[in-house]
Design an enzyme around this catalytic site. Structure first.
Site, PDB file in Angstrom:
ATOM      1  N   ASP A 249       0.827  -1.215   0.000  1.00 14.56           N
ATOM      2  CA  ASP A 249       0.000   0.000   0.000  1.00 14.56           C
ATOM      3  C   ASP A 249       0.858   1.260   0.000  1.00 14.56           C
ATOM      4  OD1 ASP A 249      -2.331  -1.332   0.044  1.00 14.56           O
ATOM      5  OD2 ASP A 249      -2.596  -1.260   2.210  1.00 14.56           O
ATOM      6  N   LYS A 271      -3.255   3.528  -2.342  1.00 14.52           N
ATOM      7  CA  LYS A 271      -4.587   4.159  -2.303  1.00 14.52           C
ATOM      8  C   LYS A 271      -4.461   5.404  -1.456  1.00 14.52           C
ATOM      9  CE  LYS A 271      -7.232   0.309  -1.142  1.00 14.52           C
ATOM     10  NZ  LYS A 271      -8.503  -0.233  -0.719  1.00 14.52           N
ATOM     11  N   GLY A 302       0.086  -1.013   5.696  1.00 20.90           N
ATOM     12  CA  GLY A 302       0.607  -0.103   6.714  1.00 20.90           C
ATOM     13  C   GLY A 302       0.022  -0.429   8.087  1.00 20.90           C
ATOM     14  N   GLY A 303       0.796  -0.164   9.126  1.00 23.82           N
ATOM     15  CA  GLY A 303       0.300  -0.372  10.491  1.00 23.82           C
ATOM     16  C   GLY A 303       0.023  -1.830  10.766  1.00 23.82           C
ATOM     17  N   ASP A 304      -1.147  -2.103  11.311  1.00 26.93           N
ATOM     18  CA  ASP A 304      -1.587  -3.477  11.521  1.00 26.93           C
ATOM     19  C   ASP A 304      -2.587  -3.804  10.427  1.00 26.93           C
ATOM     20  OD1 ASP A 304      -2.313  -5.921  12.390  1.00 26.93           O
ATOM     21  OD2 ASP A 304      -3.405  -5.249  14.158  1.00 26.93           O
ATOM     22  N   THR A 332       0.037  -0.811  14.983  1.00 30.01           N
ATOM     23  CA  THR A 332      -0.894   0.104  14.344  1.00 30.01           C
ATOM     24  C   THR A 332      -0.482   1.561  14.601  1.00 30.01           C
ATOM     25  OG1 THR A 332      -3.228   0.636  14.073  1.00 30.01           O
ATOM     26  CG2 THR A 332      -2.508   0.146  16.314  1.00 30.01           C
ATOM     27  N   ALA A 333      -0.921   2.455  13.708  1.00 28.59           N
ATOM     28  CA  ALA A 333      -0.510   3.859  13.802  1.00 28.59           C
ATOM     29  C   ALA A 333      -0.874   4.465  15.165  1.00 28.59           C
ATOM     30  CB  ALA A 333      -1.157   4.659  12.679  1.00 28.59           C
ATOM     31  N   MET A 384      -7.962   8.257   9.430  1.00 27.68           N
ATOM     32  CA  MET A 384      -8.488   8.871   8.202  1.00 27.68           C
ATOM     33  C   MET A 384      -9.438  10.007   8.562  1.00 27.68           C
ATOM     34  SD  MET A 384      -9.168   5.380   6.025  1.00 27.68           S
ATOM     35  CE  MET A 384      -9.765   4.344   7.340  1.00 27.68           C
TER      36      MET A 384
HETATM   37  N1  SAH Z   1      -3.816  -0.349   9.021  1.00 23.61           N
HETATM   38  C1  SAH Z   1      -3.355   0.962   9.357  1.00 23.61           C
HETATM   39  C2  SAH Z   1      -4.432   2.005   9.164  1.00 23.61           C
HETATM   40  C3  SAH Z   1      -4.852   2.177   7.738  1.00 23.61           C
HETATM   41  S1  SAH Z   1      -6.033   3.433   7.516  1.00 23.61           S
HETATM   42  C4  SAH Z   1      -2.837   0.978  10.797  1.00 23.61           C
HETATM   43  O1  SAH Z   1      -3.043   0.014  11.530  1.00 23.61           O
HETATM   44  O2  SAH Z   1      -2.201   1.945  11.179  1.00 23.61           O
HETATM   45  C5  SAH Z   1      -5.035   4.792   7.069  1.00 23.61           C
HETATM   46  C6  SAH Z   1      -4.970   5.820   8.168  1.00 23.61           C
HETATM   47  O3  SAH Z   1      -4.119   5.368   9.190  1.00 23.61           O
HETATM   48  C7  SAH Z   1      -4.413   7.140   7.766  1.00 23.61           C
HETATM   49  O4  SAH Z   1      -5.390   7.948   7.140  1.00 23.61           O
HETATM   50  C8  SAH Z   1      -3.992   7.720   9.090  1.00 23.61           C
HETATM   51  O5  SAH Z   1      -5.110   8.206   9.806  1.00 23.61           O
HETATM   52  C9  SAH Z   1      -3.509   6.490   9.803  1.00 23.61           C
HETATM   53  N2  SAH Z   1      -2.043   6.326   9.700  1.00 23.61           N
HETATM   54  C10 SAH Z   1      -1.378   5.342   9.080  1.00 23.61           C
HETATM   55  N3  SAH Z   1      -0.046   5.508   9.228  1.00 23.61           N
HETATM   56  C11 SAH Z   1       0.129   6.617   9.958  1.00 23.61           C
HETATM   57  C12 SAH Z   1       1.258   7.301  10.461  1.00 23.61           C
HETATM   58  N4  SAH Z   1       2.509   6.886  10.240  1.00 23.61           N
HETATM   59  N5  SAH Z   1       1.054   8.419  11.201  1.00 23.61           N
HETATM   60  C13 SAH Z   1      -0.193   8.853  11.465  1.00 23.61           C
HETATM   61  N6  SAH Z   1      -1.297   8.233  11.014  1.00 23.61           N
HETATM   62  C14 SAH Z   1      -1.143   7.135  10.275  1.00 23.61           C
END
Ligand code: SAH
Length: 464
Positions: A249, A271, A302-304, A332-333, A384
């Site tokens: 992603d 996306k 990204g994140g979890d 996760t973020a 988001m």
């Molecule tokens: N799966 C991801 C979230 C995906 S949705 C997770 O667990 O983190 C995408 C949203 O995640 C972004 O719009 C933002 O709000 C947040 N996000 C993802 N990475 C980020 C980061 N490094 N810093 C701040 N917000 C983040």
């Protein structure tokens, strides 16, 4: 090379450790992994040694070492942390032809114990002849990270399978089979179904290799963390080393993609919220297509991957084709963001629950139980949330939340360009606008950065 490395069999042998303190204990940690009889000489053992003895790992002798004890002994460790006493033990050992190690005294020892990475039966010994212990430790740390925990189990299972694998022609075909097992199918199957899984994987693989079939692919859903490559899990890193195809992603940074196997095919399905995007159906098709062609696909999110990642749709697509998959969670973020604030997500006396919510969903603005969130002391991490900030703000204020409710915005959490903005509910929209927040950002509702909190506390005190 003054020290010649050998692996010494200690089965049914005797190893003598002289000393009953921490220094002896340090040596025993490794020794107790061997099938040897360990005798510990000396008085007043520390509690840990008593526990090892109670567990049947060592024999506490409660007396000094005598000349007779050395008959038939394999090794001696002098670990009394007293030069004179240790040298006396060394002398006695040598008189009886037994190799001795004086702990932390390389010059007067007959042998040294290297740093060890233990994935028994795979053991890696690292020695620097005392020249650079820090280097040995670092190499060990790297290997510990790189080699899957399951390697030992996989190797033991493989050992038993060797006669069957001999059915494959010697040379390349046999090597290809083992490399498929150790580097790909084995770790995956072990992760999912333990020893039985790995055993079954061997049977399936052998069948495929004997019939020159291309095996079925496999999909690992992997959380890539919030951006900082050091926040990847070891599992994620190992999977990236194994992947044939990495489908990733927009939120996955280049520092992380660099960890993928050099030969891996990297596919960007980036996306942006409300922006141009690869349609989800197309992403599903891509994953299915690669897995069906026999690839090990790492679907990197990204994140979890289980948080706002549309994971279920991708899983459904795989299930529809009977393809195997596995999830490796990530940070996760919200975890990275709250860490940057120096805060906890939950706190005794403040909030016993925390919400992860999204400002918008596929249909537009997402609805929630705003009323309960508007109550005092609630905490939420809003994902988001930039585009929907005005909507969220409006709902909460309308339902009675105080405009003074603390808000922190963490943009690019864990990345080198991270920014933290402190504001309140009343000023949320204006803060986002005037600071031109363009990177991924989390809005923490009900939390201020700790530093700012203590700062305003000091200011208040000054005014008081
Ligand atoms: N799966 C991801 C979230 C995906 S949705 C997770 O667990 O983190 C995408 C949203 O995640 C972004 O719009 C933002 O709000 C947040 N996000 C993802 N990475 C980020 C980061 N490094 N810093 C701040 N917000 C983040």
């Amino acid at each position: 090379m003054e020290h010649y490395p050998v692996y010494l069999s200690l089965r049914d042998k005797r190893v003598l450790v002289v000393g009953t303190g921490e220094c002896a204990l340090a040596k025993l940690r490794l020794l107790i992994k061997t099938p040897t009889r360990i005798e510990v000489y000396g008085f007043d053992p520390i509690d840990d040694l008593i526990a090892l003895s109670a567990a049947g790992h060592i024999h506490l002798m409660h007396r000094d070492l005598g000349a007779n004890d050395l008959t038939g002994a394999q090794l001696v460790y002098a670990a009394q942390e007293d030069d004179t006493l240790d040298h006396a033990v060394a002398q006695l050992a040598r008189e009886h032809g037994v190799l001795v190690n004086i702990v932390d005294n390389l010059r007067h020892s007959d042998f040294i114990t290297p740093a060890i990475v233990d994935r028994s039966p795979v053991t890696i010994a690292i020695g620097t002849e005392g020249a650079a212990p820090i280097l040995a430790r670092q190499i060990k740390a790297h290997l510990e990270e790189f080699l899957p925990r399951s390697l030992g189990h996989l190797t033991r299972i493989a050992q038993k399978f060797r006669p069957k694998a001999a059915g494959l022609p010697y040379g390349r075909p046999r090597r290809a089979f083992w490399s498929d097992y150790f580097l790909k199918k084995g770790p995956q199957a072990y992760d999912q179904d333990g020893e039985t899984g790995a055993q079954d994987a061997l049977d399936t693989l052998l069948h495929q290799h004997l019939n020159c079939e291309r095996g079925e692919g496999y999909v690992s859903f992997v959380g890539a963390g919030p951006g900082d490559p050091e926040l990847l899990t070891l599992k994620a890193r190992n999977l990236l080393h194994q992947a044939d195809v990495v489908i990733y992603d927009r939120l996955v940074g280049s520092g992380i993609l660099e960890l993928a196997r050099r030969e891996a095919q990297l596919v960007d399905v980036g996306k942006t919220g409300f922006g141009p995007s690869t349609p989800q159906d197309h992403i599903n098709d891509l994953i299915v297509e690669h897995a069906r062609a026999g690839a090990h696909v790492v679907r990197l999110k990204g994140g979890d991957c289980t948080v706002f990642g549309r994971l279920d749709e991708e899983i459904d697509a795989l299930d529809a084709h009977g393809l195997t998959w596995h999830i490796t969670p990530g940070i996760t973020a919200a975890s990275a963001g709250v860490a940057a604030l120096g805060q906890s997500m939950t706190k005794r006396g403040r909030n016993a629950s925390v919400r992860f919510l999204t400002g918008h969903d596929m249909k537009g603005f997402a609805d929630h139980d705003w009323e309960s969130l508007a109550k005092p002391n609630e905490v939420a991490a809003i994902y988001m949330g930039k585009k929907s900030a005005r909507f969220v703000q409006g709902r909460l204020l309308m339902l009675g939340a105080s405009p003074q409710t603390q808000i922190s915005i963490v943009e690019n959490a864990s990345r080198s360009d991270m920014r933290i903005l402190e504001t309140n509910l009343g000023d949320l929209v204006e803060t986002l606008r005037s600071n031109d927040v363009t990177g991924p950002a989390l809005i923490f509702y009900g939390l201020a950065p700790r530093q700012a909190q203590s700062l305003s506390h000091t200011q208040n005190m000054e005014f008081a």
